[in-house]
Enzyme design. Structure first.
Site, PDB file in Angstrom:
ATOM      1  N   ARG A  46       0.779  -1.569   0.516  1.00 50.46           N
ATOM      2  CA  ARG A  46      -0.289  -0.136  -0.156  1.00 50.46           C
ATOM      3  C   ARG A  46       0.670   1.287  -0.196  1.00 50.46           C
ATOM      4  O   ARG A  46       0.583   2.412  -0.666  1.00 50.46           O
ATOM      5  CB  ARG A  46      -0.856   0.367   1.455  1.00 50.46           C
ATOM      6  N   TYR A 176      11.106 -24.862   9.206  1.00 50.85           N
ATOM      7  CA  TYR A 176      11.945 -25.842   9.885  1.00 50.85           C
ATOM      8  C   TYR A 176      12.135 -26.528   8.799  1.00 50.85           C
ATOM      9  O   TYR A 176      13.174 -27.621   8.605  1.00 50.85           O
ATOM     10  CB  TYR A 176      11.121 -26.084  11.377  1.00 50.85           C
ATOM     11  N   LYS A 179      15.183 -26.859   7.003  1.00 54.80           N
ATOM     12  CA  LYS A 179      16.862 -26.728   7.582  1.00 54.80           C
ATOM     13  C   LYS A 179      17.265 -27.602   7.506  1.00 54.80           C
ATOM     14  O   LYS A 179      16.662 -28.833   7.089  1.00 54.80           O
ATOM     15  CB  LYS A 179      16.060 -26.374   9.305  1.00 54.80           C
ATOM     16  N   HIS A 237       6.439 -25.669  14.264  1.00 52.71           N
ATOM     17  CA  HIS A 237       7.657 -26.419  14.135  1.00 52.71           C
ATOM     18  C   HIS A 237       8.312 -27.836  14.588  1.00 52.71           C
ATOM     19  O   HIS A 237       9.125 -28.410  14.223  1.00 52.71           O
ATOM     20  CB  HIS A 237       8.618 -25.500  14.644  1.00 52.71           C
ATOM     21  N   ARG A 332       9.207 -28.826  23.291  1.00 52.90           N
ATOM     22  CA  ARG A 332       9.063 -28.331  24.791  1.00 52.90           C
ATOM     23  C   ARG A 332      10.239 -27.256  24.066  1.00 52.90           C
ATOM     24  O   ARG A 332      10.947 -27.104  22.766  1.00 52.90           O
ATOM     25  CB  ARG A 332      11.074 -28.609  25.591  1.00 52.90           C
ATOM     26  N   LYS A 335      10.593 -18.567  24.612  1.00 56.77           N
ATOM     27  CA  LYS A 335      11.601 -17.506  24.409  1.00 56.77           C
ATOM     28  C   LYS A 335      12.184 -16.630  25.205  1.00 56.77           C
ATOM     29  O   LYS A 335      11.812 -17.417  26.482  1.00 56.77           O
ATOM     30  CB  LYS A 335      10.307 -16.417  24.155  1.00 56.77           C
ATOM     31  N   ARG A 340      20.180 -19.975  22.964  1.00 59.61           N
ATOM     32  CA  ARG A 340      19.706 -20.332  21.608  1.00 59.61           C
ATOM     33  C   ARG A 340      19.597 -21.514  21.287  1.00 59.61           C
ATOM     34  O   ARG A 340      20.913 -22.538  20.644  1.00 59.61           O
ATOM     35  CB  ARG A 340      20.230 -19.589  20.300  1.00 59.61           C
ATOM     36  N   LYS A 341      18.425 -23.076  21.275  1.00 60.63           N
ATOM     37  CA  LYS A 341      19.142 -24.073  20.510  1.00 60.63           C
ATOM     38  C   LYS A 341      17.368 -24.549  19.815  1.00 60.63           C
ATOM     39  O   LYS A 341      16.840 -24.933  20.519  1.00 60.63           O
ATOM     40  CB  LYS A 341      19.748 -24.941  21.682  1.00 60.63           C
ATOM     41  N   TYR A 376      25.375 -36.187  17.211  1.00 60.62           N
ATOM     42  CA  TYR A 376      26.573 -37.242  17.261  1.00 60.62           C
ATOM     43  C   TYR A 376      25.519 -38.271  18.758  1.00 60.62           C
ATOM     44  O   TYR A 376      24.919 -38.245  19.047  1.00 60.62           O
ATOM     45  CB  TYR A 376      27.192 -36.664  18.348  1.00 60.62           C
TER      46      TYR A 376
HETATM   47  C1  BG6 Z   1       9.168 -18.557  13.889  1.00 61.99           C
HETATM   48  C2  BG6 Z   1       8.061 -18.386  14.793  1.00 61.99           C
HETATM   49  O1  BG6 Z   1       8.073 -19.041  13.067  1.00 61.99           O
HETATM   50  O2  BG6 Z   1      10.420 -18.721  14.447  1.00 61.99           O
HETATM   51  C3  BG6 Z   1       9.004 -16.716  16.097  1.00 61.99           C
HETATM   52  O3  BG6 Z   1       7.370 -17.455  14.470  1.00 61.99           O
HETATM   53  C4  BG6 Z   1      10.613 -17.835  16.318  1.00 61.99           C
HETATM   54  O4  BG6 Z   1       8.698 -17.034  16.550  1.00 61.99           O
HETATM   55  C5  BG6 Z   1      11.021 -17.351  14.659  1.00 61.99           C
HETATM   56  O5  BG6 Z   1      11.084 -16.471  16.770  1.00 61.99           O
HETATM   57  C6  BG6 Z   1      12.406 -19.147  14.687  1.00 61.99           C
HETATM   58  O6  BG6 Z   1      12.975 -19.776  13.840  1.00 61.99           O
HETATM   59  P1  BG6 Z   1      14.668 -19.735  13.597  1.00 61.99           P
HETATM   60  O7  BG6 Z   1      14.969 -19.549  12.191  1.00 61.99           O
HETATM   61  O8  BG6 Z   1      14.940 -18.173  13.989  1.00 61.99           O
HETATM   62  O9  BG6 Z   1      14.753 -20.436  14.918  1.00 61.99           O
END
Ligand code: BG6
Length: 482
Positions: A46, A176, A179, A237, A332, A335, A340-341, A376
């Site tokens: 827009r 996902y 990946k 995911h 599980r 946020k 990060r894992k 692993y």
């Molecule tokens: C998204 C979610 O689908 O995936 C986000 O809406 C999340 O909340 C993200 O942060 C994570 O994706 P990645 O590829 O960074 O693990």
């Protein structure tokens, strides 16, 4: 009549997803000569913008090397932009005229990417269908979640889309599935006798599938609060990963053979209840070193006061079939956690007839999706040297060591390329989606109707302690801190 031309249309061209993911991905694919040619790109939104403005918006995400400037300019020269609203056909008529000018009139294929909020999905798809379909080639539509917010709303969206397009034209992204290690799951399972034959309830005690992020809502609180972590991550995911870990062997690697098996295993999962879950919501850490860390979820100004939306969830799923009966699949996600894992942890049963005085630990096969792709196997070994002690070690396939020179494309690169080539293997079919919502809808409704309070956990922690207890109750033994 010349070569078939391809046009990629980006709806919501001025938005966050376009800027951070779609344009950068198209650029990388173009740079690497992976796109069909001739190719053109056309943004639609827009805002009164030009291609130059869009380029400026995207620039910081584009990863351009100094020697790529010429090619980069070439890429933007193939772009166009049309201004129009989403609920009114005149903009779409204009878009169609523009596309026709850009294309080979006799043979043109079109891809439409809806990088848009769900509120305009319906209008936009109707307008595409009425005004923008190529008559001389194929048309494919890419959509992003949220695909509804429960079984009924998702079904309504599916019915709406089914009236306009064939399932073969609809590409539902769950990134996902793009990946590396998620795509590797089928090979790991069905290409290895040694794993394949132990992949069942006779050998496996439990399966833990984890998603953790070390940051909070970061300004996305408005969107997030309306959905919550179960809809944002677990229902899509993590459930997609589960279905690839648990499904039976497909007849072949054809997309529909694989998706048939995914649907079948989802159908064996009973709907979740509150007893199967632990819910959490983060609070600020007063000692945090950033504003993000000091603020709790409820401190985000875009989050409703008194919101009960979970930012952490653990759910125990049971698959009622011959392979898996009695094995817990623990999903599980959260946020504002300590790291990060994303990983899959397959935990094998205890060794029967122990002769090592209880010092053996369970074997585990770990498939690390990110960061740092790896697979692993945790095994017991004799400690090297003069003693007869035993210890746990790893047979380790870490990609950064073993595959030093290979380029692992981003999920979006693979998935957008799949749309060009017409492969739906890594996209979600409507019946998969229906099963996913069936499993989660009752618990989502219960949480909302009865205002089930999440357990608070501190920003940067491992999440609620109750989650660890739930894992242990479900035959997952901790031998480290996961
Ligand atoms: C998204 C979610 O689908 O995936 C986000 O809406 C999340 O909340 C993200 O942060 C994570 O994706 P990645 O590829 O960074 O693990």
């Amino acid at each position: 009549d010349g070569q078939i031309s391809h046009t990629f249309v980006i709806f919501g061209a001025s938005g966050d997803l376009s800027r951070k993911k779609i344009y950068p991905t198209l650029w990388l694919l173009y740079r690497d000569d992976l796109l069909a040619k001739p190719i053109k790109f056309c943004g639609y939104a827009r805002s009164k913008l030009t291609v130059e403005n869009i380029e400026g918006n995207c620039r910081q995400y584009m990863k351009v090397q100094p020697n790529e400037e010429t090619k980069y300019e070439e890429f933007w020269a193939l772009n166009d932009y049309v201004i129009g609203s989403y609920d009114n056909s005149s903009g779409f008529e204009l878009l169609n005229r523009q596309l026709t000018l850009m294309e080979n009139k006799n043979r043109a294929n079109r891809i439409f990417y809806l990088a848009l909020p769900p509120s305009v999905f319906e209008d936009v798809t109707v307008n595409i269908k009425q005004n923008c379909m190529s008559a001389s080639g194929w048309n494919r539509v890419i959509i992003e979640k949220p695909f509804g917010r429960d079984a009924a709303s998702s079904q309504a969206l599916s019915d709406h889309l089914a009236k306009l397009f064939h399932e073969k034209q609809i590409y539902r992204i769950d990134h996902y599935l793009g990946k590396e290690m998620v795509q590797n799951l089928m090979t790991i399972r069905f290409g290895n006798k040694i794993l394949n034959t132990t992949w069942n309830r006779d050998n496996i005690a439990s399966v833990l599938i984890t998603f953790k992020e070390p940051f909070g809502t970061q300004g996305r609180g408005g969107y997030f609060d309306a959905f919550g972590i179960i809809r944002d991550v677990m229902q899509n995911h993590l459930l997609q990963i589960l279905s690839l870990v648990a499904m039976e062997k497909p007849v072949s690697c054809l997309p529909d053979d694989i998706r048939d098996e995914k649907v079948k295993v989802l159908k064996c999962i009973k709907t979740l209840t509150l007893d199967d879950m632990v819910l959490g919501q983060y609070v600020g850490n007063p000692d945090g070193t950033t504003d993000d860390a000091r603020n709790g979820y409820l401190d985000d100004p875009t989050v409703k006061n008194g919101s009960i939306t979970p930012t952490y969830a653990l759910g125990v799923l049971k698959i009622n079939n011959e392979r898996w009966q009695g094995v817990s699949f623990i999903l599980r996600c959260g946020k504002a956690l300590n790291e990060r894992k994303a990983e899959v942890r397959i935990q094998y049963q205890d060794v029967p007839g122990d002769i090592f005085e209880g010092s053996t630990k369970r074997n585990e096969l770990v498939i690390r999706v990110q960061p740092g792709e790896a697979m692993y196997l945790k095994v017991m070994t004799k400690s090297p040297g003069i003693t007869f002690d035993i210890e746990e070690t790893e047979l380790d396939l870490t990609y950064a060591h073993r595959y030093k020179d290979s380029y692992l494309p981003d999920a979006y690169e693979r998935l957008i390329l799949d749309v060009f080539s017409g492969s739906q293997m890594h996209f979600v079919r409507s019946d998969e989606l229906r099963e996913a919502w069936r499993i989660f809808t009752p618990i989502l409704h219960k949480i909302e109707q009865e205002r089930i309070q999440p357990i608070t956990y501190q920003y940067g922690s491992r999440g609620p302690k109750q989650a660890d207890v739930k894992c242990e109750q479900n035959n997952f033994k901790y031998s480290g801190s996961y």
